[in-house]
Design an enzyme around this catalytic site. Structure first.
Site, PDB file in Angstrom:
ATOM      1  N   TYR A 180       0.815  -1.236   0.000  1.00 39.14           N
ATOM      2  CA  TYR A 180       0.000   0.000   0.000  1.00 39.14           C
ATOM      3  C   TYR A 180       0.840   1.273   0.000  1.00 39.14           C
ATOM      4  O   TYR A 180       2.049   1.209   0.066  1.00 39.14           O
ATOM      5  CB  TYR A 180      -1.063  -0.032   1.087  1.00 39.14           C
ATOM      6  N   GLU A 181       0.159   2.389  -0.147  1.00 37.24           N
ATOM      7  CA  GLU A 181       0.821   3.695  -0.362  1.00 37.24           C
ATOM      8  C   GLU A 181       1.761   3.642  -1.556  1.00 37.24           C
ATOM      9  O   GLU A 181       2.829   4.253  -1.541  1.00 37.24           O
ATOM     10  CB  GLU A 181       1.602   4.140   0.885  1.00 37.24           C
TER      11      GLU A 181
END
Lengths: 594, 594
Positions: free
Chosen positions: B444-445
């Protein structure tokens, strides 16, 4: 994504028919004279059908459902019991069992391919029948006539499942610390076993009406340490001879909550005046187990391969279907509208992962089956010297395959998960289960660190350890054949010869250094094993490149073989030099205590 | 094993006081003139107490319990709601917030240390407050006065939690594919948002009475692709001005079953005529999010570090306590009876793993805190050119830290699990949860592959990209200082100088090759990022070795620092050359399509 498992039949055929040329050897074994490639492929196709249709569909549901423990009873996930009964009914457990013992007498090579399929499709399910072969071999070799008569037929057929009861809370890698005790059962030919065992896969379940435990314990007058361990066979139920049965003192006290393999019950077992028979000689229990553990270790290696294959298959399918971002480049003829998102399979970072998965899976398949082939030679060759040498080679290859394949299987699962992006973290895409399930194979049947010590310290360094030389000869013979071939194959052959040379000189350095500093081999063992693993993959790919020449048929399969082989030498093989540099570090630099 | 989390306060103090010498710089910032090491340490000690006593004990139970979804409502695990209220009450969310906005105005450096503790203790818990800083920064910078008045104080204080709503089923890495739409809400200053979002951490929960969503959507007349995306702030509940509130069109439709982070609800959200305000300019939504995502990326890097630390701590404790097998060698003064099983911490294979965990954890802590320190300089330095340069350096370091630390955090968890043997696979030992929880941070990110592209293609290769030169100057300055020091430190300095040289020449080669073949940088980006990661760890350890000279106090801490630093250069740093060889391969060899 509704991908279900598909057995890699095409590549299995390539390995057996072309890479191993197994059939040419089968012709020299009386029992296998009629066995040819079409027959073998037919067996594998049937196995694939069974695995794809009956076993694979239970994988995700079993992970969600898990096993239930209630008042000493264990319930396995829906479908396990029924599908296992079909598995036994169809005779799959006895595929490679001697015809004389009621089996089909086929090569272990085919059985190993079946193991790969089962592990790739549903590792948790495989855990139950996983010890059937080992237990059969153990009882065949060391069981008394009484034991053979009472237990062997049903163990061998899979009608009763088996376990291996070694680990106790204080005794994991160090079996010498085992405390379970056996005392003579007065007026019988057996013993009473008392003690607690943990991490017993399939210690209790509802899949068969009896479970046969092979238990390591200390018999009467046992010396301390490993030399005081004897092996006992302890059935969950005793038959009274009149068709009735009585409960033995075998109790399941609970099952573990684990990271994965949730469909397989990992049991804590208590033996309380449990009646059992000695297997083999007293105080020689470990030796008796060896035959069982060796078979189990190659199976565990196949779990690593099976998971890597499943990871590759899932990631490959997903990468074709998922479109994100414009591609820097697309293959000729690709149907991607300009400016539109392309299948992520076209993005270089994904191609790197996918190609590496494929290179590892197909390379390992060749090496894993090669090991099984040596086992077949060890069992069946007419010449005793050939048999002996093959057995030693298999015994050298086994710890490498166990540790290297399982580490790669887990690594493959994680790399494949990365292809899925955020979806990879979600259960329904399946790959996170592959990752969780695959992790255990690096731990059991001897941790991978124990395999590395077995390889280097027991099988390579001792004077007179001939298998290592045999292996290098095999590798060099292949390198020479490649060097007589076309230019791209020639380069692979030259590289392979260089690797063999490096392995030989590195081994010599370790030996010299170890003579001065007896910690050396222990510092470098893991990286040494990995070095050999990469050399073996290079061997596998060099031979595959030599076979899949442009002259051979134009089937896409061969084109992709060549591309994958070239990729292997271009990219993943860099890990060999890395491992080599770590071995060199371990020869030079001591390690602090932490 | 009842180990609970212990914050690494001693090493945090070492990094801040000695490695960064942060206090000397704080004296030049008016707001921080009174901030000295004892004050900073007091803050960290309080944070550690809160995290150890209130947050860490909820980690395992939250993993077992998970989140519950029922009719649109999400219930978080027992204790989350209460402990979060205490967290807000104690003012932890506003630690580094400007005093002018009601915060305590402390350096981000301290906040990053708090993030490390929270991630190491309970990653799932951290997910909820994880976006508070980013949302605060975003609304501060781009929010209208109306938005600032209505939402900012409660977002900044943590009284209301925030989310970032980007991903849609068809739009993950490729946000240009987002379909959610915004239409003007007649007679208001806002918009109606319609669309579906997935993977929204904390999209719904019971921890705060309102949730503020930052939603990327296409406003009226939006062009296609990323240039048509605008950012909207959409509260779960709207306040009517009379103290009442009305439901907005924000619905949670379900939560994901995930590999880990089970205590954090990952929500599928539906926005249906949900009222929201535009944040920043129309069609400039991505730019507005950038400030939020940059803060988030360094936090994610700290998750990698936190997990690695926890893995190290757990494995280290277990290895001291678990005795198996005789040791090849034992440290002087060790209390092991001859012939008896030794703590596994003495076995070379375990020492290799444990030392590597430690070397990575402590090296990364220095680099992570260094990055935060540059952010502080970027925010507070008197000189605008210094601020600008620091911001660029932080922006260069952030993708490296995000990808390198998270991959290492996951790797550390797996290596630590191996120390536990079979016990590592069992939930109650905790390490398998660390492994599962840590895996998400690589996804994620921005996946780690996206970070690598950001680093190489956006921040290193473009002409005029100065931060890379600044970084190399920093590394070389340290190398020079080391080379003026004692012999062992001098060797580390020489090695560091060599690494900087290799990085520079490799970068030049990539640039040249990329000009001819525009796929090159994409092929090598991941290995290039890892190369820089290893160079940064070498930088961290060279400086640590320079500081921890034998002349400094004889505390065990410094002795172990030196041993760990030497170990780092002897063993793990071999990975630099490995990554370099893969970059070289990617410059030479093309990649097939699979």
């Amino acid at each position: 994504m509704t991908l279900t498992y598909q057995a890699p039949l095409r590549d299995m055929r390539f390995v057996m028919d072309e890479w191993l040329d197994a059939a040419s050897w089968w012709r020299d074994v009386p029992d296998w004279q009629d066995l040819d490639s079409p027959t073998a492929q037919q067996v594998l196709e049937e196995a694939a059908r069974f695995v794809e249709e009956r076993i694979a569909p239970l994988n995700a549901s079993a992970d969600l459902e898990g096993c239930r423990f209630d008042a000493g009873k264990v319930t396995t996930p829906a479908g396990f019991r029924e599908s296992y009964a079909e598995f036994v009914e169809a005779g799959w457990p006895t595929l490679s069992l001697d015809a004389g013992h009621g089996g089909q007498g086929l090569p272990q090579l085919l059985d190993v391919a079946l193991q790969e399929m089962l592990a790739g499709a549903n590792h948790a399910w495989l855990m139950s029948p996983g010890l059937t072969h080992g237990a059969t071999a153990c009882l065949q070799t060391y069981g008394s006539e009484r034991v053979k008569k009472a237990l062997l037929p049903k163990v061998a057929s899979g009608e009763w499942l088996s376990t291996m009861c070694l680990t106790e809370p204080q005794a994991g890698s160090d079996v010498g610390l085992i405390r379970s005790r056996a005392t003579e059962a007065p007026g019988t030919d057996g013993y009473f076993i008392d003690g607690s065992k943990i991490f017993i896969s399939g210690g209790a379940h509802d899949m068969t009406e009896n479970i046969v435990h092979l238990v390591l314990a200390r018999g009467p007058d046992a010396p301390p340490g490993t030399k005081g361990l004897s092996l006992f066979v302890v059935p969950e139920w005793l038959e009274d001879g009149d068709g009735g049965r009585s409960c033995n003192g075998v109790y399941c006290e609970g099952i573990e909550k684990k990271m994965g393999l949730k469909g397989s019950p990992t049991c804590t077992m208590r033996f309380e005046r449990a009646f059992g028979w000695l297997v083999g000689e007293a105080h020689r229990g470990l030796a008796c187990l060896f035959v069982m553990m060796n078979a189990a270790r190659l199976q565990v290696a196949m779990q690593g391969l099976g998971h890597a294959h499943t990871a590759w298959q899932r990631a490959h399918a997903y990468a074709q279907e998922r479109a994100q971002m414009r591609a820097v480049s697309v293959p000729p003829g690709a149907n991607v509208a300009p400016g539109k998102a392309a299948p992520i399979a076209f993005h270089p970072a994904m191609r790197r992962i996918l190609m590496e998965l494929r290179a590892i899976v197909e390379g390992e398949r060749a090496i894993g089956y090669w090991t099984a082939h040596w086992l077949d030679i060890a069992a069946r060759h007419a010449d005793v010297a050939e048999r002996e040498q093959a057995a030693q080679l298999a015994s050298l290859l086994t710890p490498i395959a166990k540790a290297f394949f399982t580490a790669n299987g887990y690594g493959a699962a994680s790399n494949a998960l990365q292809v899925f992006g955020g979806y990879g973290y979600i259960h329904e895409y399946g790959i996170e289960q592959t990752l969780r399930d695959s992790r255990v194979s690096m731990l059991y049947e001897g941790t991978n660190e124990i395999q590395a010590i077995d390889l280097l310290i027991r099988k390579v360094l001792p004077d007179g350890a001939v298998a290592f030389d045999v292996l290098l000869r095999q590798v060099r013979a292949e390198a020479r054949l490649c060097q007589e071939s076309d230019p791209p194959v020639r380069a692979a052959g030259a590289k392979l010869a260089e690797l063999a040379q490096t392995v030989e000189s590195t081994t010599r350095s370790i030996k010299a250094r170890h003579a001065q500093d007896p910690e050396t081999a222990y510092r470098v063992a893991d990286d040494y094993l990995a070095m050999l693993g990469w050399m073996l993959l290079a061997f596998a790919w060099a031979r595959a490149l030599r076979i899949a020449t442009p002259q051979c048929e134009a089937e896409t399969f061969y084109v992709e073989k060549r591309e994958t082989g070239r990729f292997f030498f271009d990219y993943p093989l860099a890990a060999f030099a890395y491992r080599r540099s770590l071995v060199a570090a371990g020869c030079e630099a001591t390690l602090p205590y932490v």
